[in-house]
Design an enzyme around this catalytic site. Sequence first.
Site, short mmCIF file in Angstrom:
data_model
loop_
_atom_site.label_atom_id
_atom_site.label_comp_id
_atom_site.label_asym_id
_atom_site.label_seq_id
_atom_site.Cartn_x
_atom_site.Cartn_y
_atom_site.Cartn_z
N TRP A 28 33.72 35.93 32.30
CA TRP A 28 33.76 37.35 32.71
C TRP A 28 35.18 37.90 32.63
CZ3 TRP A 28 29.33 39.19 31.93
CH2 TRP A 28 28.17 38.51 32.27
N ASP A 85 37.40 41.74 40.15
CA ASP A 85 35.96 41.67 39.92
C ASP A 85 35.39 40.69 40.95
OD1 ASP A 85 33.37 41.16 39.07
OD2 ASP A 85 33.91 40.65 37.00
N LYS A 90 24.19 40.15 42.37
CA LYS A 90 24.52 38.79 42.76
C LYS A 90 24.43 38.65 44.28
CE LYS A 90 25.67 37.89 38.43
NZ LYS A 90 26.89 38.41 37.85
C1 PLP Z 1 27.38 38.87 36.45
C2 PLP Z 1 28.83 39.17 36.39
C3 PLP Z 1 29.34 40.23 35.62
C4 PLP Z 1 28.46 41.10 34.75
O1 PLP Z 1 27.71 41.95 35.50
P1 PLP Z 1 26.75 43.03 34.83
O2 PLP Z 1 26.35 43.83 36.04
O3 PLP Z 1 25.63 42.30 34.19
O4 PLP Z 1 27.53 43.82 33.86
C5 PLP Z 1 30.69 40.47 35.65
N1 PLP Z 1 31.51 39.72 36.39
C6 PLP Z 1 31.07 38.67 37.13
C7 PLP Z 1 32.04 37.87 37.94
C8 PLP Z 1 29.71 38.38 37.16
O5 PLP Z 1 29.26 37.35 37.89
#
Ligand code: PLP
Length: 353
Positions: A99, A166, A190
């Site tokens: 990511w 993030d 998540k």
């Molecule tokens: C799942 C995830 C993403 C991507 O998320 P989307 O909502 O599918 O764009 C980005 N960063 C991390 C750390 C993730 O676990």
Amino acid sequence: MKRHNFSAGPSILNREVIEKASHAVLDFDNGLSLLEISHRSKPFVDVMENARALALELLGLEGKGYKALFLQGGASTQFMMVALNLLEKRAGYLNTGTWSDKAIKEARIFDDIYEVASSKDANYTYIPKGYDIPADYDYFHCTSNNTIFGTQIKQFPDSPIPMVCDMSSDIFSRTLDFSKFDLIYAGAQKNMGPAGTTLVVVRESILGKVSRKIPSIMDYKVHIDKSSMFNTPPVFAVYVSMLTMEWLKGLGGIAAIEKENEKKAQLIYSEIDLNPLFKGFATKEDRSIMNATFTLANEDLKETFDTMVKEAGISGINGHRSVGGYRASMYNAMPLESVGVLVDVMSELERKA
Ligand SMILES: *Cc1c(COP(=O)(O)O)cnc(C)c1O
């Protein structure tokens, strides 16, 4: 059969939250569904405002110059949006996994990106430490929890420039001084709600400093001015996120759930460490309390283990294709009991083998 949902995302939600949400689909406002009322109606505006306030409250960021937004396009859209809003000349990124790598790739479309450190050389099994963040860059970007590799930043650097993080897979899971961060984003699916919305918490004073023109829908300032209602928000995803945050607040907030999360992590990692049939993927000191990654020491046992896992009602523990093996995602809504069921299967395998 009772199911134990270890899915990495979309992932487990609290059952009462799902029940309340399904009720709102049928009847939210005097016989009308949540899905068919105007987002400008008072009942929904209240949901949005409550969700925004709860996010700041849980993070301890009320009255500190931050705004919370519920946007669309997933965390992946934030990879671009962060750069559009904050990148003037150069930014520093910490590369700790798939990511982060994607965030870097998207930001590079706009300007120069410097990787302050990377663990790519060791297939992201650890978190780099002791790197320098250049003080004359626009911002520093990191990923708090690496969902795919099962590593997590335990100690955040003191950044001389705005710090962007993030937190998609560990938002609301552990206590941190969140005021160290200037922008936090997290896809809901998540640890917060269903797919379809992304929480963005931004310190307002860092905005408005770039010279480029930003398309309205990509501009954090526009979303702030419009109270997160610039266009039709994803009403269901925002509502379920709100319910999840209410549930979490009722439990005692992040500090309370953190204790549970630590117990779950302790339980699975001690099994991984003591059971000779399993090997942990991530370096011990950097292991995630959300996503535990591990492999079988002997691949011949895969079929037996997979069958036992299935018979125990466990789902979603296959590892990501770039790591292989297994990944047990133990987000906030997962009870300790479910981790216990998985650990029992792992020790049962040892007895059998
Ligand atoms: C799942 C995830 C993403 C991507 O998320 P989307 O909502 O599918 O764009 C980005 N960063 C991390 C750390 C993730 O676990």
